[in-house]
Design a protein around this motif. Structure first.
Motif, PDB file in Angstrom:
ATOM      1  N   LYS A  38       0.836  -1.232   0.095  1.00  0.00           N
ATOM      2  CA  LYS A  38      -0.039   0.070   0.030  1.00  0.00           C
ATOM      3  C   LYS A  38       0.753   1.280   0.040  1.00  0.00           C
ATOM      4  N   GLU A  39       1.913   1.249   0.734  1.00  0.00           N
ATOM      5  CA  GLU A  39       2.858   2.443   0.641  1.00  0.00           C
ATOM      6  C   GLU A  39       3.275   2.703  -0.686  1.00  0.00           C
ATOM      7  N   PHE A  40       3.358   1.993  -1.500  1.00  0.00           N
ATOM      8  CA  PHE A  40       3.547   2.369  -3.124  1.00  0.00           C
ATOM      9  C   PHE A  40       2.310   2.795  -4.082  1.00  0.00           C
ATOM     10  N   ARG A  41       1.235   2.855  -3.243  1.00  0.00           N
ATOM     11  CA  ARG A  41      -0.020   3.121  -4.034  1.00  0.00           C
ATOM     12  C   ARG A  41       0.018   4.601  -4.961  1.00  0.00           C
ATOM     13  N   GLU A  42       0.348   5.513  -4.052  1.00  0.00           N
ATOM     14  CA  GLU A  42       0.406   6.834  -4.770  1.00  0.00           C
ATOM     15  C   GLU A  42       1.087   7.022  -5.856  1.00  0.00           C
ATOM     16  N   ALA A  43       2.427   6.659  -5.819  1.00  0.00           N
ATOM     17  CA  ALA A  43       3.281   6.470  -7.109  1.00  0.00           C
ATOM     18  C   ALA A  43       2.698   5.724  -7.999  1.00  0.00           C
ATOM     19  N   PHE A  44       2.128   4.712  -7.816  1.00  0.00           N
ATOM     20  CA  PHE A  44       1.580   3.922  -9.069  1.00  0.00           C
ATOM     21  C   PHE A  44       0.077   4.033  -9.551  1.00  0.00           C
ATOM     22  N   GLY A  45      -0.736   4.750  -8.641  1.00  0.00           N
ATOM     23  CA  GLY A  45      -2.228   5.005  -8.756  1.00  0.00           C
ATOM     24  C   GLY A  45      -3.141   3.864  -8.513  1.00  0.00           C
ATOM     25  N   HIS A  46      -2.329   2.696  -8.150  1.00  0.00           N
ATOM     26  CA  HIS A  46      -2.978   1.514  -7.712  1.00  0.00           C
ATOM     27  C   HIS A  46      -2.161   0.889  -6.905  1.00  0.00           C
ATOM     28  N   THR A  47      -2.481  -0.100  -6.131  1.00  0.00           N
ATOM     29  CA  THR A  47      -1.538  -0.807  -5.337  1.00  0.00           C
ATOM     30  C   THR A  47      -0.705  -1.932  -6.036  1.00  0.00           C
ATOM     31  N   PRO A  48       0.314  -1.758  -6.483  1.00  0.00           N
ATOM     32  CA  PRO A  48       1.196  -2.598  -7.164  1.00  0.00           C
ATOM     33  C   PRO A  48       1.569  -3.998  -6.408  1.00  0.00           C
ATOM     34  N   ILE A  49       2.097  -4.963  -7.249  1.00  0.00           N
ATOM     35  CA  ILE A  49       2.747  -6.157  -6.573  1.00  0.00           C
ATOM     36  C   ILE A  49       4.017  -5.596  -6.399  1.00  0.00           C
ATOM     37  N   SER A  50       4.502  -5.420  -4.970  1.00  0.00           N
ATOM     38  CA  SER A  50       5.883  -5.274  -4.792  1.00  0.00           C
ATOM     39  C   SER A  50       6.513  -6.492  -4.125  1.00  0.00           C
ATOM     40  N   PRO A  51       7.889  -6.496  -3.724  1.00  0.00           N
ATOM     41  CA  PRO A  51       8.574  -7.404  -3.174  1.00  0.00           C
ATOM     42  C   PRO A  51       8.310  -7.494  -1.648  1.00  0.00           C
ATOM     43  N   LYS A  52       7.518  -6.660  -1.152  1.00  0.00           N
ATOM     44  CA  LYS A  52       7.353  -6.880   0.335  1.00  0.00           C
ATOM     45  C   LYS A  52       6.097  -7.837   0.550  1.00  0.00           C
ATOM     46  N   GLU A  53       5.371  -8.123  -0.434  1.00  0.00           N
ATOM     47  CA  GLU A  53       4.145  -9.187  -0.418  1.00  0.00           C
ATOM     48  C   GLU A  53       4.723 -10.402  -0.341  1.00  0.00           C
ATOM     49  N   ALA A  54       3.903 -11.326   0.251  1.00  0.00           N
ATOM     50  CA  ALA A  54       4.240 -12.807   0.169  1.00  0.00           C
ATOM     51  C   ALA A  54       3.950 -13.562  -1.278  1.00  0.00           C
ATOM     52  N   ILE A  55       5.000 -13.296  -2.029  1.00  0.00           N
ATOM     53  CA  ILE A  55       4.938 -13.685  -3.525  1.00  0.00           C
ATOM     54  C   ILE A  55       5.261 -15.464  -3.267  1.00  0.00           C
ATOM     55  N   PRO A  56       4.762 -16.411  -3.956  1.00  0.00           N
ATOM     56  CA  PRO A  56       4.998 -17.469  -3.895  1.00  0.00           C
ATOM     57  C   PRO A  56       6.124 -17.931  -5.058  1.00  0.00           C
ATOM     58  N   TRP A  57       7.392 -17.788  -4.272  1.00  0.00           N
ATOM     59  CA  TRP A  57       8.499 -17.729  -5.164  1.00  0.00           C
ATOM     60  C   TRP A  57       9.169 -19.493  -5.470  1.00  0.00           C
ATOM     61  N   LYS A  58       8.083 -20.328  -4.780  1.00  0.00           N
ATOM     62  CA  LYS A  58       8.614 -21.661  -4.953  1.00  0.00           C
ATOM     63  C   LYS A  58       8.216 -22.248  -6.164  1.00  0.00           C
ATOM     64  N   CYS A  59       8.603 -21.756  -7.436  1.00  0.00           N
ATOM     65  CA  CYS A  59       7.952 -22.140  -8.668  1.00  0.00           C
ATOM     66  C   CYS A  59       8.920 -22.146  -9.483  1.00  0.00           C
ATOM     67  N   ARG A  60       8.548 -22.581 -10.902  1.00  0.00           N
ATOM     68  CA  ARG A  60       9.292 -22.269 -12.045  1.00  0.00           C
ATOM     69  C   ARG A  60       8.687 -21.155 -13.117  1.00  0.00           C
ATOM     70  N   ARG A  61       7.463 -21.121 -12.681  1.00  0.00           N
ATOM     71  CA  ARG A  61       6.708 -20.115 -13.493  1.00  0.00           C
ATOM     72  C   ARG A  61       6.191 -19.264 -12.451  1.00  0.00           C
ATOM     73  N   LEU A  62       5.995 -18.026 -12.475  1.00  0.00           N
ATOM     74  CA  LEU A  62       5.126 -17.212 -11.968  1.00  0.00           C
ATOM     75  C   LEU A  62       4.042 -16.234 -12.854  1.00  0.00           C
ATOM     76  N   VAL A  63       2.619 -16.440 -12.478  1.00  0.00           N
ATOM     77  CA  VAL A  63       1.755 -15.662 -13.399  1.00  0.00           C
ATOM     78  C   VAL A  63       1.141 -14.746 -12.719  1.00  0.00           C
ATOM     79  N   ILE A  64       1.154 -13.434 -12.937  1.00  0.00           N
ATOM     80  CA  ILE A  64       0.667 -12.466 -12.764  1.00  0.00           C
ATOM     81  C   ILE A  64      -0.459 -11.973 -13.547  1.00  0.00           C
ATOM     82  N   GLY A  65      -1.772 -11.992 -12.834  1.00  0.00           N
ATOM     83  CA  GLY A  65      -2.934 -11.520 -13.705  1.00  0.00           C
ATOM     84  C   GLY A  65      -3.026 -10.004 -13.409  1.00  0.00           C
TER      85      GLY A  65
END
Length: 99
Positions: A38-65
């Motif tokens: 949320k701290e990045f929302r103002e800069a992007f106009g929308h809450t972005p996907i940031s590295p501070k989130e719990a991103i499921p990195w245990k994969c070979r392919r990461l799909v973001i819709g």
């Protein structure tokens, strides 16, 4: 997992409709926790996907819709995927996924 339907604001997976952002990690569906980004929302106009989130990195392919394309993916997430040698696909309806 069977993706049965998706439209603005909802997605139906295996008979369950979700009307919020979700994360699918190794077959488990959970709600996306946006608060760390949320701290990045103002800069992007929308809450972005940031590295501070719990991103499921245990994969070979990461799909973001990105929904209609409004969901930004921070460069740091793209760089981390590359560092981990994970294929990153950024997708939105009616357009091919791109990496």
């Amino acid at each position: 997992m069977r993706f049965e339907n998706f439209s603005f604001g909802s997605i139906r997976i295996d008979g369950t409709t979700y009307e919020h952002d979700i994360v699918i990690d190794r077959g488990q569906v959970r709600k996306r926790k946006k608060k760390p980004s949320k701290e990045f929302r103002e800069a992007f106009g929308h809450t972005p996907i940031s590295p501070k989130e719990a991103i499921p990195w245990k994969c070979r392919r990461l799909v973001i819709g990105t929904g209609t394309g409004a969901l930004p993916v921070m460069d740091e997430v793209k760089q981390e995927a590359k560092r981990r040698k994970i294929k990153l696909l950024i997708c939105r309806p009616r357009r091919p996924c791109r990496n």
